[in-house]
Design a protein around this motif. Structure first.
Motif, PDB file in Angstrom:
ATOM      1  N   UNK A   1      56.899 -30.284  17.077  1.00 17.00           N
ATOM      2  CA  UNK A   1      56.189 -29.536  16.034  1.00 17.00           C
ATOM      3  C   UNK A   1      56.336 -30.244  14.690  1.00 17.00           C
ATOM      4  N   UNK A   2      55.221 -30.338  13.970  1.00 13.31           N
ATOM      5  CA  UNK A   2      55.238 -30.843  12.596  1.00 13.31           C
ATOM      6  C   UNK A   2      54.643 -29.759  11.715  1.00 13.31           C
ATOM      7  N   UNK A   3      55.397 -29.388  10.689  1.00 15.30           N
ATOM      8  CA  UNK A   3      54.942 -28.372   9.743  1.00 15.30           C
ATOM      9  C   UNK A   3      54.831 -29.024   8.369  1.00 15.30           C
ATOM     10  N   UNK A   4      53.614 -29.075   7.853  1.00 12.14           N
ATOM     11  CA  UNK A   4      53.376 -29.569   6.495  1.00 12.14           C
ATOM     12  C   UNK A   4      53.199 -28.324   5.639  1.00 12.14           C
ATOM     13  N   UNK A   5      54.238 -27.977   4.881  1.00  8.19           N
ATOM     14  CA  UNK A   5      54.289 -26.710   4.151  1.00  8.19           C
ATOM     15  C   UNK A   5      53.126 -26.526   3.183  1.00  8.19           C
ATOM     16  N   UNK A   6      52.815 -25.261   2.927  1.00  7.87           N
ATOM     17  CA  UNK A   6      51.729 -24.901   2.017  1.00  7.87           C
ATOM     18  C   UNK A   6      51.981 -25.433   0.613  1.00  7.87           C
ATOM     19  N   UNK A   7      50.953 -26.025   0.037  1.00  6.13           N
ATOM     20  CA  UNK A   7      51.025 -26.513  -1.335  1.00  6.13           C
ATOM     21  C   UNK A   7      49.622 -26.886  -1.805  1.00  6.13           C
ATOM     22  N   UNK A   8      49.338 -26.657  -3.087  1.00  3.23           N
ATOM     23  CA  UNK A   8      48.053 -27.124  -3.623  1.00  3.23           C
ATOM     24  C   UNK A   8      48.059 -28.637  -3.880  1.00  3.23           C
TER      25      UNK A   8
END
Length: 192
Positions: free
Chosen positions: A108-115
């Motif tokens: 699993x790869x999670x690219x965290x929420x960000x603008x």
């Protein structure tokens, strides 16, 4: 003499594959990018433990707080990785930051929420004669993309293939897109 040459060759091989870092904090090795700006890069992920890696946004080393803003070359080539969470503070993943050729692929790869946009510079090379992007060798099953991804639209002249972040990833079972994602054209190219 033959044994000496084999030993020397194995040392050089290990050195060529070793990640670079200056100090360890928790399960990561870090390289100082700028003392003035107090920024560091993840240069190494220590194997072992649960295999669940969550990159911190900030760390403290020698009583100084640093922002973690980059993932360096081959930082996640460690074995036994189950998942990696990339925080909003990461601005750049260097080429081959997720080059992973172990039998136990990253699940699993999670690219965290960000603008903020994440620069996923491409890998310019092949794995088992397969062209891959930044996450192409991970063979992960689950991806969460919480922000737009920028990449170098480099094309191989011989094969006319783009080195996009997920190019070469053929094991994907589940993908989720966060609210900050406005452009996912790199995930499906129709102009080739």
């Amino acid at each position: 003499m033959k044994n000496f040459l084999l030993a020397l060759l194995s040392i050089f091989s290990f050195t060529a594959m070793a990640q670079y870092y200056e100090f360890m904090v928790g399960e990561f090795g870090y390289e100082i990018i700028s003392l003035e700006d107090r920024t560091v890069a993840v240069g190494y992920a220590e194997p072992g433990g649960s295999g669940v890696y969550v990159i911190p946004e900030k760390i403290t080393y020698s009583d100084v707080e640093f922002s973690v803003i980059r993932i360096d070359f081959m930082a996640f080539s460690t074995w036994g990785i189950k998942s990696v969470t990339i925080p909003p503070s990461i601005e750049l993943i260097e080429p081959a930051g997720f080059w992973n050729t172990s039998y136990e692929r990253i699940e699993t790869i999670i690219i965290s929420d960000s603008p903020k946009v994440l620069d996923c510079t491409c890998i310019s090379g092949t794995v088992n004669n397969t062209y891959t992007g930044q996450f192409g060798t991970t063979q992960c099953k689950n991806v969460y993309i919480g922000r737009d991804l920028k990449y170098d639209p480099f094309y191989d002249d011989d094969y006319n293939l783009p080195y996009e972040p997920f190019f070469g990833l053929n094991t994907l079972e589940n993908i989720e897109i966060g609210e900050y994602v406005t452009d996912i054209t790199h995930l499906e190219r129709t102009d080739l």
